[in-house]
Motif scaffolding. Sequence first.
Motif, PDB file in Angstrom:
ATOM      1  N   GLN A 253      -2.370  10.158   8.113  1.00 54.99           N
ATOM      2  CA  GLN A 253      -1.539   9.711   6.992  1.00 54.99           C
ATOM      3  C   GLN A 253      -1.938   8.371   6.377  1.00 54.99           C
ATOM      4  N   SER A 254      -2.767   7.590   7.052  1.00 55.46           N
ATOM      5  CA  SER A 254      -3.156   6.299   6.477  1.00 55.46           C
ATOM      6  C   SER A 254      -4.341   6.483   5.538  1.00 55.46           C
ATOM      7  N   TYR A 255      -4.535   5.540   4.629  1.00 59.85           N
ATOM      8  CA  TYR A 255      -5.692   5.602   3.732  1.00 59.85           C
ATOM      9  C   TYR A 255      -6.923   4.945   4.346  1.00 59.85           C
ATOM     10  N   TRP A 256      -6.767   4.183   5.416  1.00 63.58           N
ATOM     11  CA  TRP A 256      -7.880   3.421   5.975  1.00 63.58           C
ATOM     12  C   TRP A 256      -8.441   4.004   7.275  1.00 63.58           C
TER      13      TRP A 256
ATOM     14  N   CYS B 120      -3.900  -5.537  11.516  1.00 65.51           N
ATOM     15  CA  CYS B 120      -4.411  -4.267  11.007  1.00 65.51           C
ATOM     16  C   CYS B 120      -3.571  -3.092  11.500  1.00 65.51           C
ATOM     17  N   ASP B 121      -3.909  -1.923  10.978  1.00 66.95           N
ATOM     18  CA  ASP B 121      -3.252  -0.669  11.352  1.00 66.95           C
ATOM     19  C   ASP B 121      -1.734  -0.735  11.236  1.00 66.95           C
ATOM     20  N   VAL B 122      -1.249  -1.422  10.218  1.00 67.32           N
ATOM     21  CA  VAL B 122       0.195  -1.520   9.994  1.00 67.32           C
ATOM     22  C   VAL B 122       0.665  -0.221   9.343  1.00 67.32           C
ATOM     23  N   PHE B 123       1.650   0.422   9.976  1.00 70.58           N
ATOM     24  CA  PHE B 123       2.123   1.708   9.469  1.00 70.58           C
ATOM     25  C   PHE B 123       3.606   1.874   9.779  1.00 70.58           C
ATOM     26  N   VAL B 124       4.358   2.283   8.762  1.00 75.71           N
ATOM     27  CA  VAL B 124       5.770   2.629   8.927  1.00 75.71           C
ATOM     28  C   VAL B 124       5.898   4.117   8.637  1.00 75.71           C
ATOM     29  N   ALA B 125       6.571   4.837   9.526  1.00 78.69           N
ATOM     30  CA  ALA B 125       6.750   6.276   9.345  1.00 78.69           C
ATOM     31  C   ALA B 125       7.375   6.549   7.972  1.00 78.69           C
ATOM     32  N   PRO B 126       6.863   7.530   7.234  1.00 81.74           N
ATOM     33  CA  PRO B 126       7.383   7.812   5.893  1.00 81.74           C
ATOM     34  C   PRO B 126       8.896   7.981   5.841  1.00 81.74           C
ATOM     35  N   GLU B 127       9.459   8.661   6.826  1.00 84.42           N
ATOM     36  CA  GLU B 127      10.900   8.916   6.823  1.00 84.42           C
ATOM     37  C   GLU B 127      11.730   7.671   7.124  1.00 84.42           C
TER      38      GLU B 127
ATOM     39  N   VAL C 274      -5.177 -16.084   9.932  1.00 84.04           N
ATOM     40  CA  VAL C 274      -4.820 -14.694  10.181  1.00 84.04           C
ATOM     41  C   VAL C 274      -5.153 -13.938   8.905  1.00 84.04           C
ATOM     42  N   LEU C 275      -6.005 -12.940   9.016  1.00 87.13           N
ATOM     43  CA  LEU C 275      -6.414 -12.136   7.863  1.00 87.13           C
ATOM     44  C   LEU C 275      -5.800 -10.745   7.950  1.00 87.13           C
ATOM     45  N   LEU C 276      -5.715 -10.105   6.806  1.00 86.39           N
ATOM     46  CA  LEU C 276      -5.342  -8.707   6.731  1.00 86.39           C
ATOM     47  C   LEU C 276      -5.921  -8.137   5.454  1.00 86.39           C
ATOM     48  N   SER C 277      -5.927  -6.837   5.382  1.00 83.01           N
ATOM     49  CA  SER C 277      -6.366  -6.136   4.186  1.00 83.01           C
ATOM     50  C   SER C 277      -5.265  -5.165   3.807  1.00 83.01           C
ATOM     51  N   THR C 278      -4.885  -5.138   2.536  1.00 80.75           N
ATOM     52  CA  THR C 278      -3.848  -4.218   2.083  1.00 80.75           C
ATOM     53  C   THR C 278      -4.137  -3.758   0.665  1.00 80.75           C
ATOM     54  N   ALA C 279      -3.831  -2.525   0.403  1.00 81.21           N
ATOM     55  CA  ALA C 279      -3.996  -1.990  -0.951  1.00 81.21           C
ATOM     56  C   ALA C 279      -2.698  -2.060  -1.739  1.00 81.21           C
ATOM     57  N   ASP C 280      -1.562  -2.141  -1.031  1.00 83.17           N
ATOM     58  CA  ASP C 280      -0.305  -1.968  -1.755  1.00 83.17           C
ATOM     59  C   ASP C 280       0.892  -2.772  -1.237  1.00 83.17           C
ATOM     60  N   ALA C 281       0.684  -3.687  -0.320  1.00 84.19           N
ATOM     61  CA  ALA C 281       1.833  -4.399   0.251  1.00 84.19           C
ATOM     62  C   ALA C 281       1.714  -5.911   0.121  1.00 84.19           C
ATOM     63  N   HIS C 282       1.094  -6.382  -0.940  1.00 85.55           N
ATOM     64  CA  HIS C 282       0.912  -7.820  -1.136  1.00 85.55           C
ATOM     65  C   HIS C 282       2.242  -8.576  -1.126  1.00 85.55           C
ATOM     66  N   GLY C 283       3.247  -8.017  -1.767  1.00 86.71           N
ATOM     67  CA  GLY C 283       4.556  -8.675  -1.830  1.00 86.71           C
ATOM     68  C   GLY C 283       5.195  -8.842  -0.466  1.00 86.71           C
ATOM     69  N   LEU C 284       5.065  -7.845   0.371  1.00 82.13           N
ATOM     70  CA  LEU C 284       5.609  -7.933   1.728  1.00 82.13           C
ATOM     71  C   LEU C 284       4.950  -9.075   2.488  1.00 82.13           C
ATOM     72  N   TYR C 285       3.634  -9.088   2.504  1.00 77.53           N
ATOM     73  CA  TYR C 285       2.925 -10.088   3.298  1.00 77.53           C
ATOM     74  C   TYR C 285       3.055 -11.493   2.726  1.00 77.53           C
ATOM     75  N   ALA C 286       3.235 -11.626   1.424  1.00 69.11           N
ATOM     76  CA  ALA C 286       3.448 -12.944   0.818  1.00 69.11           C
ATOM     77  C   ALA C 286       4.689 -13.619   1.395  1.00 69.11           C
ATOM     78  N   GLN C 287       5.685 -12.831   1.774  1.00 68.86           N
ATOM     79  CA  GLN C 287       6.909 -13.376   2.375  1.00 68.86           C
ATOM     80  C   GLN C 287       6.641 -14.060   3.719  1.00 68.86           C
TER      81      GLN C 287
ATOM     82  N   GLY D  49       3.721 -15.809   4.342  1.00 69.33           N
ATOM     83  CA  GLY D  49       2.726 -16.856   4.169  1.00 69.33           C
ATOM     84  C   GLY D  49       1.334 -16.401   3.795  1.00 69.33           C
ATOM     85  N   PHE D  50       1.112 -15.112   3.642  1.00 71.65           N
ATOM     86  CA  PHE D  50      -0.208 -14.625   3.254  1.00 71.65           C
ATOM     87  C   PHE D  50      -0.424 -14.842   1.761  1.00 71.65           C
ATOM     88  N   THR D  51      -1.638 -15.233   1.404  1.00 69.46           N
ATOM     89  CA  THR D  51      -2.016 -15.413   0.006  1.00 69.46           C
ATOM     90  C   THR D  51      -3.374 -14.750  -0.211  1.00 69.46           C
ATOM     91  N   GLU D  52      -3.719 -14.568  -1.467  1.00 74.86           N
ATOM     92  CA  GLU D  52      -5.052 -14.062  -1.764  1.00 74.86           C
ATOM     93  C   GLU D  52      -6.065 -15.116  -1.329  1.00 74.86           C
TER      94      GLU D  52
END
Length: 138
Positions: free
Chosen positions: A26-29, A75-82, A108-121, A123-126
């Motif tokens: 189910q993950s894209y990565w 990495c490998d951050v995943f929340v069940a769809p339901e 601390v690094l991470l890579s995300t395609a769609d959760a920038h807003g979550l991680y910004a909360q 302290g993560f920045t581009e």
Amino acid sequence: MSEPYFFSAEADRVDRDRVHKWLSEQSYWAQGRGREQQDAAIEASRNFGVYEVGTGEQVAYARVVTDGVTFAWLCDVFVAPEARGQGIGKMLAAGVMADLKPLGLKRVLLSTADAHGLYAQYGFTELTEPSRMMARVR
């Protein structure tokens, strides 16, 4: 009323079958990641989960690769769809960052395609100088 979910940093709680299914299907990565690879990654990482209070069923997972002193990769951050849309991602991210805080990590690094807003909360920045970062991708 008590929370319906709880965070845990106990690696023994991780439902390896469920995590492998989530990530490999189910993950894209991590599409197609083998079970042996996933188990090896779990063994070599700090592991985190969010679980239902009543059943103990795992509803989210994340892992961190770190030297424990200067650097970590979330990495490998995943929340069940339901289970999405209930603040579980926030609980997971907050728990991971709280667990890492005593280490005093410089980066601390991470890579995300769609959760920038979550991680910004948390302290993560581009990257300020992305040209300094390089990757070797197979």
